[in-house]
Design a protein around this motif. Structure first.
Motif, PDB file in Angstrom:
ATOM      1  N   ASP A 113       4.297  -8.245 -16.135  1.00 37.15           N
ATOM      2  CA  ASP A 113       4.345  -7.975 -14.627  1.00 37.15           C
ATOM      3  C   ASP A 113       5.188  -8.992 -13.907  1.00 37.15           C
ATOM      4  O   ASP A 113       4.858 -10.261 -13.765  1.00 37.15           O
ATOM      5  CB  ASP A 113       3.003  -7.955 -13.784  1.00 37.15           C
ATOM      6  CG  ASP A 113       3.011  -7.470 -12.626  1.00 37.15           C
ATOM      7  OD1 ASP A 113       3.953  -7.569 -11.984  1.00 37.15           O
ATOM      8  OD2 ASP A 113       1.904  -7.192 -12.268  1.00 37.15           O
ATOM      9  N   ARG A 137      13.298 -13.472 -12.310  1.00 41.38           N
ATOM     10  CA  ARG A 137      13.608 -12.274 -13.105  1.00 41.38           C
ATOM     11  C   ARG A 137      14.894 -12.389 -13.857  1.00 41.38           C
ATOM     12  O   ARG A 137      15.090 -11.945 -14.988  1.00 41.38           O
ATOM     13  CB  ARG A 137      13.534 -11.059 -12.137  1.00 41.38           C
ATOM     14  CG  ARG A 137      12.306 -10.833 -11.316  1.00 41.38           C
ATOM     15  CD  ARG A 137      12.273  -9.682 -10.583  1.00 41.38           C
ATOM     16  NE  ARG A 137      11.269  -9.818  -9.546  1.00 41.38           N
ATOM     17  CZ  ARG A 137      10.806  -9.021  -8.816  1.00 41.38           C
ATOM     18  NH1 ARG A 137      11.361  -7.509  -9.290  1.00 41.38           N
ATOM     19  NH2 ARG A 137       9.786  -8.876  -7.879  1.00 41.38           N
ATOM     20  N   THR A 197       7.288  -3.901 -14.146  1.00 43.85           N
ATOM     21  CA  THR A 197       7.140  -4.669 -15.266  1.00 43.85           C
ATOM     22  C   THR A 197       8.261  -4.931 -16.363  1.00 43.85           C
ATOM     23  O   THR A 197       8.813  -3.864 -16.547  1.00 43.85           O
ATOM     24  CB  THR A 197       5.992  -3.879 -15.961  1.00 43.85           C
ATOM     25  OG1 THR A 197       4.677  -3.618 -15.241  1.00 43.85           O
ATOM     26  CG2 THR A 197       5.272  -4.585 -17.247  1.00 43.85           C
ATOM     27  N   THR A 202       8.139   0.707 -13.395  1.00 42.92           N
ATOM     28  CA  THR A 202       7.701   0.812 -12.102  1.00 42.92           C
ATOM     29  C   THR A 202       6.478   1.673 -12.191  1.00 42.92           C
ATOM     30  O   THR A 202       6.561   2.662 -12.474  1.00 42.92           O
ATOM     31  CB  THR A 202       8.523   0.737 -11.213  1.00 42.92           C
ATOM     32  OG1 THR A 202       8.998   2.255 -11.186  1.00 42.92           O
ATOM     33  CG2 THR A 202       9.888  -0.053 -11.595  1.00 42.92           C
ATOM     34  N   ARG A 203       5.398   1.234 -11.362  1.00 43.81           N
ATOM     35  CA  ARG A 203       4.426   2.006 -10.923  1.00 43.81           C
ATOM     36  C   ARG A 203       4.020   2.056  -9.395  1.00 43.81           C
ATOM     37  O   ARG A 203       4.057   0.828  -8.848  1.00 43.81           O
ATOM     38  CB  ARG A 203       3.048   1.597 -11.768  1.00 43.81           C
ATOM     39  CG  ARG A 203       3.171   1.974 -13.209  1.00 43.81           C
ATOM     40  CD  ARG A 203       3.053   3.456 -13.324  1.00 43.81           C
ATOM     41  NE  ARG A 203       3.103   3.803 -14.772  1.00 43.81           N
ATOM     42  CZ  ARG A 203       4.258   4.217 -15.301  1.00 43.81           C
ATOM     43  NH1 ARG A 203       5.455   4.252 -14.641  1.00 43.81           N
ATOM     44  NH2 ARG A 203       4.290   4.763 -16.669  1.00 43.81           N
ATOM     45  N   ASP A 245       7.526   6.095  -9.821  1.00 39.60           N
ATOM     46  CA  ASP A 245       6.788   5.686 -11.263  1.00 39.60           C
ATOM     47  C   ASP A 245       8.051   5.727 -12.244  1.00 39.60           C
ATOM     48  O   ASP A 245       8.786   6.812 -12.285  1.00 39.60           O
ATOM     49  CB  ASP A 245       5.860   6.924 -11.839  1.00 39.60           C
ATOM     50  CG  ASP A 245       4.725   6.536 -11.029  1.00 39.60           C
ATOM     51  OD1 ASP A 245       4.680   5.385 -10.375  1.00 39.60           O
ATOM     52  OD2 ASP A 245       3.717   7.448 -11.252  1.00 39.60           O
ATOM     53  N   ARG A 279       4.583  -2.273  -1.840  1.00 36.99           N
ATOM     54  CA  ARG A 279       3.442  -2.130  -2.724  1.00 36.99           C
ATOM     55  C   ARG A 279       3.790  -1.624  -4.167  1.00 36.99           C
ATOM     56  O   ARG A 279       5.190  -1.015  -4.090  1.00 36.99           O
ATOM     57  CB  ARG A 279       2.293  -1.541  -2.079  1.00 36.99           C
ATOM     58  CG  ARG A 279       2.409   0.078  -1.845  1.00 36.99           C
ATOM     59  CD  ARG A 279       1.138   0.848  -1.921  1.00 36.99           C
ATOM     60  NE  ARG A 279       1.628   2.336  -2.151  1.00 36.99           N
ATOM     61  CZ  ARG A 279       1.836   3.083  -0.894  1.00 36.99           C
ATOM     62  NH1 ARG A 279       1.765   2.643   0.440  1.00 36.99           N
ATOM     63  NH2 ARG A 279       2.110   4.443  -1.279  1.00 36.99           N
ATOM     64  N   GLY A 280       3.207  -1.617  -4.942  1.00 39.42           N
ATOM     65  CA  GLY A 280       3.587  -1.164  -6.361  1.00 39.42           C
ATOM     66  C   GLY A 280       3.654  -2.449  -7.520  1.00 39.42           C
ATOM     67  O   GLY A 280       3.952  -3.576  -7.027  1.00 39.42           O
ATOM     68  N   THR A 281       4.255  -2.132  -8.637  1.00 37.97           N
ATOM     69  CA  THR A 281       4.385  -2.986  -9.480  1.00 37.97           C
ATOM     70  C   THR A 281       5.615  -2.809 -10.162  1.00 37.97           C
ATOM     71  O   THR A 281       6.116  -1.506 -10.698  1.00 37.97           O
ATOM     72  CB  THR A 281       3.183  -3.042 -10.548  1.00 37.97           C
ATOM     73  OG1 THR A 281       3.277  -1.884 -11.205  1.00 37.97           O
ATOM     74  CG2 THR A 281       1.979  -3.398 -10.032  1.00 37.97           C
ATOM     75  N   LEU A 303       5.779   2.230  -7.031  1.00 41.11           N
ATOM     76  CA  LEU A 303       6.964   1.347  -6.227  1.00 41.11           C
ATOM     77  C   LEU A 303       7.364   1.783  -4.886  1.00 41.11           C
ATOM     78  O   LEU A 303       7.798   2.978  -4.691  1.00 41.11           O
ATOM     79  CB  LEU A 303       8.112   1.119  -6.888  1.00 41.11           C
ATOM     80  CG  LEU A 303       8.797  -0.526  -6.938  1.00 41.11           C
ATOM     81  CD1 LEU A 303       7.768  -1.559  -6.819  1.00 41.11           C
ATOM     82  CD2 LEU A 303       9.981  -0.668  -7.798  1.00 41.11           C
ATOM     83  N   THR A 328       6.372  -8.405 -10.665  1.00 46.09           N
ATOM     84  CA  THR A 328       6.352  -7.930  -9.252  1.00 46.09           C
ATOM     85  C   THR A 328       6.464  -9.206  -8.121  1.00 46.09           C
ATOM     86  O   THR A 328       7.069  -9.122  -7.427  1.00 46.09           O
ATOM     87  CB  THR A 328       5.317  -7.296  -9.038  1.00 46.09           C
ATOM     88  OG1 THR A 328       4.905  -6.441  -9.893  1.00 46.09           O
ATOM     89  CG2 THR A 328       5.327  -6.335  -7.548  1.00 46.09           C
ATOM     90  N   ALA A 329       5.616 -10.330  -8.661  1.00 51.83           N
ATOM     91  CA  ALA A 329       5.487 -11.515  -7.861  1.00 51.83           C
ATOM     92  C   ALA A 329       6.585 -12.474  -7.885  1.00 51.83           C
ATOM     93  O   ALA A 329       6.782 -13.414  -7.178  1.00 51.83           O
ATOM     94  CB  ALA A 329       4.378 -12.147  -7.877  1.00 51.83           C
TER      95      ALA A 329
END
Lengths: 314, 231, 308, 238
Positions: D65, D74, D60, D5-6, D22, D56-58, D8, D67-68
């Motif tokens: 990715d 998932r 992986t 995660t980045r 992160d 916000r954030g991602t 997040l 996130t969406a």
């Protein structure tokens, strides 16, 4: 005997009993029974959504009348023959339930109930608005001459009875099979714990939409069958009352049981029939039954038998 | 004196409390400790009558509370400060206090007394409760409870999420209540806080009260904490 | 009649509708706000109020004003007691479960409607208004002779219709004061916001529920008593007020009292105006679909707080 | 890295539950997330598995990715999640609970579903309760069933949110043993309050405090870390 064996025994036993009933019962009652079987199809369709998926709709009259008018109008205005018209009824129900399902599944709980009620009300008013074609509350009759399939006259009590029985049996066995199949198990899982089902990786919204569509098409099939066998379509069938009735039948018979809808429809049919003889206010019986069932019989007749005595009941 | 004797309770079909007993004396602070899900909050709710007892009894000075309707419990002298405050969020500070005063005889004097304990609330009387800061909300939750002029004060994690200065203030008020001869029952996770102020500790595990320990003994013998709480 | 005067007339009709609707919808809104249940029998309490008003007014028999006042005092009270009874006998026992409450109140709807049919019969019953002076209304024109004020034929209202509007305003203001300024109002609001905590402060929540359910039905009945001198009392008359109240409560934001008032004025006026210019069926289809869509896409109502 | 995660971040009505987290999790590791109450642990894993949308954030997962993606997508890709509060299908038999979990991946292959279900039931020692209603099980057994539903999915990332909460000592022991046997099969992400469990099963620990990563390290390093002790001291990990 295994539970599966007992289940088959119950379903085929019921069908056999109904077939036998035609020859045993006086004409008055076998006529009633034909009606009960047709409305039981409606109740079974409703039960798939309410009893098994846990979604309480107050707008199923919309799906019922989609089938009713899908068949009725194509026969009445376009002179279609019964089989294509029946298909038109099913397609009408399919389209309506897919569109409505897509919208209503954005809501949950009380909002879901009210939205379904509103859409059904809009549908009813639309039927009135196009009174030129639908003849509104008064409705229209389908000619006896047009209600023939392969030389069989559907207005003949015997033909009508066995036609109803065939469709009833197909629905009963088909839905019973569906409930035991993975799809049906997933519906029950959603009813029991939606969030858990989602976190097991099931696409809950898509599955619920399928349930709405199957439920809508079965309800529509009941509507089409009704118009075909009894030769009449009218806006009364689209009123709120006809959304409440399947709820009532399923509640009384037992939500989430395979034979509950039939039992509930049979019970209420005769109760109302009896009450109508006594008073014009036969809807009072509906009201009192709704309140009493809510208060004292939350599992309905078959559901209570299942919890108390026969755990295997499907 | 508040006495719980072998109570059982739970939510619907799910039983949470299997056998909880404890005695909270006037002028003492009794602390309930245990892991998450052990049944601490459920015990407080059962005392309040918010959950029905399936067995056992709760008595206050000889009166069986578990026979009263739920709204009778606070009237007989028990005030409850729940976890997460649960203020009447769209009412003002003054109105929240007024709800606490509904059944109190000497309303004006009680209100003044409470506002003297929490002067900050006096400045915010007309403010809506959900616009208060976390610490102020906790003051209001305690103030509202004290408006009942209770004999017993139940506090569920009163310092959760508060800054140190606020924690000190809450502790001072709790000690004042003790000196005014209230029986205080405290659910708390902060071990240091408990060891500093509590008179006795009741350990709860899996819906059962295990043992009541004197805090002094606990300070000398910290293995107990380790044993019950996995610290 | 020309468009301008016609619109004024429609607006006046709309204002009367809005006034009655505000009272009825307020009843539904308070019940939903405090108890978190939807009372589907709400329209039937309205209907019972109207029929009782007729019964009381005809029983008194003296001057119409006397009968009307008696009806205005007694009918809402009786309806309120009836509703409180429904609460105690039914809703309390199903623990206010939202879905079972809807089913149970549907049952109650049929019971009330059919019992009224059996007791009072299927006929529509008129109530004579206490006063009913025709008031001609002026209109203006910018014609050849400059600014002109005249009284177009057909542009009129009655003193009774104006009274209905005034009465509704007075009752709603009284209600507002009662909720915000009195001890009973405080108890009600505390219960609304957190019933468990209200109980933990000695508030008998179940009694509050019975009173609130009775109050909600009573408000509908007041609306009905005000309306019977204009429309007749009839055992099937509960349907439209129920639907319109639903619409108002949903558009106004579930449980929001100011939202309910604004929405009632909006919907009442719109209903009055639309039904003068369009066919009522089309207007109803449109209104119903709009409400359904509001619930689908903005579930907290147009005037309620946004969900995101 | 199976999970990264980045930045997040999750804010509820302006209040931040997580800020710029992160996080890197190598495949095969057993990782524990610890932290005081309200540190944002559940929100964090909620965002990983898609229950809670990130502000916000991602995220992986397995190099992609996600996130969406909605939660069920998932899960389809190999995550499994068990709930903090026991969450089974109470009105269905124990066997069906597990079968529902197995069936999503195995589809209509009845034999495979049955085999997987039996395997999980016997692995967790609850075969004898297979026909009971899940809602009638004791709390401890419901928790075990819940873990079984995760196992039946054969996840590549198994997220457990406070799995030992409310378990008795003996049950906690069994849980530790189970996790250790799972160690070789999958990546495990564990939120846990019980420090005994954490110290015993975790290979690596991430400490969250006030929604942010406070420290990362082996159990020994974390034990020795003064910042961690400070965060805990006074905010309890009972």
């Amino acid at each position: 005997m295994s539970d599966t064996g007992k289940t088959h025994g119950l379903h085929f036993g019921l069908i056999g009993l109904l077939a036998l009933a035609y020859f045993v019962l006086p004409a008055y009652h076998s006529g009633n029974l034909a009606s009960v079987m047709v409305i039981a199809i409606y109740a079974m369709g409703y039960n798939l959504l309410f009893g098994y998926t846990g979604l309480l709709s107050l707008g199923h009259a919309l799906f019922f009348s989609a089938g009713l008018y899908g068949l009725g109008l194509t026969m009445h205005l376009a002179d279609w023959t019964p089989l294509p018209a029946f298909a038109a009824g099913l397609i009408a129900a399919l389209v309506v339930s897919a569109v409505i399902g897509f919208l209503i599944l954005r809501t949950t709980g009380v909002a879901f109930m009210i939205v379904t009620l509103m859409f059904a009300q809009a549908g009813y008013l639309t039927i009135l608005y196009f009174g030129k074609y639908t003849r509104g509350d008064e409705g229209f009759a389908l000619q006896q001459a047009s209600r023939q399939i392969a030389g069989y006259d559907l207005s003949d009590p015997g033909v009508r009875y066995f036609c109803a029985l065939v469709l009833f049996s197909v629905t009963l066995l088909g839905l019973a099979y569906m409930i035991r199949a993975p799809f049906g198990r997933t519906l029950v899982a959603i009813r029991e714990n939606e969030e858990r089902a989602r976190m097991l990786g099931y696409n809950v919204t898509a599955i619920k939409l399928k349930a709405v569509i199957v439920s809508g098409v079965v309800s529509g099939a009941s509507g089409a069958t009704y118009a075909l066998l009894f030769g009449y379509a009218g806006a009364t069938f689209a009123t709120v009352q006809y959304s409440i009735f399947p709820l009532l039948w399923v509640l009384v018979g037992g939500a989430g049981t395979t034979v509950g809808p039939f039992v509930g429809a049979l019970f209420m049919f005769y109760l109302i029939d009896y009450a109508s003889g006594k008073t014009e206010a036969y809807l009072l019986v509906v009201g009192v039954t709704l309140v009493l069932v809510t208060l004292f019989l939350p599992h309905g007749i078959v559901g209570t038998i299942r919890t108390r005595f026969l755990r295997w009941l499907p | 004196m508040l006495e719980l004797s072998h109570i059982q309770s739970g939510y619907g079909r799910v039983q949470v409390l299997f056998d909880v007993s404890l005695t909270a004396k006037a002028g003492e602070i009794t602390c309930i400790m245990g892991r998450n899900g052990a049944g601490k909050t459920t015990t407080l709710k059962a005392i309040m009558g918010m959950l029905p007892l399936t067995a056992g009894s709760v008595t206050l000075d000889g009166v069986t509370l578990s026979d009263l309707p739920p709204h009778g419990v606070p009237k007989s002298g028990i005030a409850y400060v729940p976890q997460g405050r649960r203020l009447f969020s769209e009412l003002t500070v003054a109105q929240n206090l007024e709800v606490g005063l509904l059944h109190t005889k000497d309303k004006a004097a009680t209100r003044e007394e409470v506002l003297d304990l929490f002067p900050r609330l006096r400045e915010r009387l007309r403010q809506q409760a959900d616009t208060l800061s976390g610490g102020e909300q906790q003051m209001l939750a305690m103030g509202r409870a004290l408006c009942l002029r209770p004999k017993v004060l139940l506090l569920d994690e009163p310092t959760e999420g508060l800054q140190p200065s606020m924690i000190d203030l809450i502790r001072d008020v709790v000690l004042q209540m003790k000196s005014r001869n209230l029986a205080v029952v405290l659910v708390e996770q902060r071990i240091d806080a408990v060891l500093n102020i509590a008179d006795q500790v009741v350990f709860v595990e899996n819906g059962r009260s295990l043992e009541t320990t004197d805090t002094g003994a606990l300070r000398e013998n910290p293995e107990k904490l380790h044993h019950y709480l996995g610290v | 009649m020309e468009f301008g005067p016609h619109l004024l007339l429609a607006s006046l009709e709309g204002a009367t509708t809005a006034a009655v609707l505000a009272l009825t919808a307020m009843g539904l809104s308070i019940v939903f706000g405090v108890m978190r249940v939807v009372n589907v029998a709400h329209g039937e309490f309205y209907m019972v109020g109207a029929v009782l008003a007729w019964f009381i007014a005809t029983s008194v028999g003296a001057h119409p004003a006397l009968g009307f006042i008696a009806a205005l005092l007694i009918a809402p009270l009786l309806v309120g007691l009836l509703a409180a009874g429904v609460d105690r006998l039914i809703l309390r026992h199903i623990n206010y479960d939202p879905e079972r409450t809807i089913v149970a109140t549907i049952g109650t709807l049929y019971i009330l409607q059919q019992t009224t049919l059996m007791t009072f019969g299927p006929d529509a019953r008129p109530v004579e208004p206490p006063f009913n002076t025709r008031i001609a209304l002026p209109w203006f024109e910018w014609g050849e002779n400059g600014f002109e004020v005249y009284f177009p034929w057909g542009l009129s209202t009655t003193s009774y219709k104006l009274f209905v509007i005034a009465a509704a305003v007075v009752i709603l203001i009284t209600l507002w004061l009662a909720i915000t300024r009195t001890k009973a109002g405080l108890v009600m609001r505390a219960t609304q916001q957190d019933s468990d905590m209200a109980q933990a402060f000695g508030i008998p929540v179940k009694t509050v529920y019975s009173v609130v359910f009775g109050l909600g039905a009573g408000l509908a009945a007041i609306g009905a008593v005000l309306v019977v001198p204009i429309q007749q009392a009839y055992y099937l008359m509960g349907h439209d007020p129920l639907l319109l109240s639903f619409i108002v409560v949903i558009i106004g934001g579930l449980g929001s009292l100011p939202g309910t008032i604004i929405a009632a004025i909006l919907i009442g006026m719109a209903d009055g105006i639309i039904s003068v210019f369009f066919t009522p069926t089309l207007a109803k289809i449109f209104a119903t679909l709009v409400v359904a869509m509001v619930l689908v896409f903005r579930p907290k109502g147009l005037l309620g707080k946004s969900t995101s | 890295m199976i999970l990264t995660t980045r930045g997040l971040t999750k804010a509820y009505a302006g209040v931040k539950a997580n800020t710029d987290v992160d996080f890197d999790l190598p495949a095969g590791q057993t990782r524990a997330i610890i932290g005081p109450n309200g540190a944002g642990k559940s929100t964090f894993v909620g965002m990983i598995c898609g229950r809670i949308p990130a502000t916000r954030g991602t995220v992986t997962f397995d190099g992609q990715d996600v996130t969406a993606l909605p939660a069920h997508k998932r899960i389809e890709r190999g995550m499994a999640y068990t709930f903090q509060i026991t969450s089974v299908f109470p009105g269905l038999p124990v066997r069906e609970n597990v079968a529902l979990a197995a069936r999503r991946g195995l589809g209509r292959n009845k034999a495979a579903v049955r085999a997987k279900t039996d395997e999980v039931l016997s692995r967790l020692n609850i075969s004898d309760r297979a026909d009971q209603m899940a809602g009638d099980l004791s709390y401890g057994h419901q928790r075990i069933l819940e873990i079984g539903m995760g196992l039946a999915q054969e996840p590549r990332l198994f997220i457990l949110d406070e799995p030992t909460q409310g378990l008795a000592e003996s049950e906690v022991e069994e849980f530790n043993t189970l996790i250790k046997t799972l160690d070789a099969e999958t990546t495990i992400l564990l939120i846990e309050h019980n420090m005994n469990v954490v110290m015993e099963v975790a290979e690596y620990i991430t400490v969250l405090d006030q929604g942010m990563v406070l420290a990362n390290g082996t159990p020994q390093e974390i034990r020795a870390n003064t910042a961690v002790q400070e965060a805990y001291l006074g905010s309890g990990h009972a």
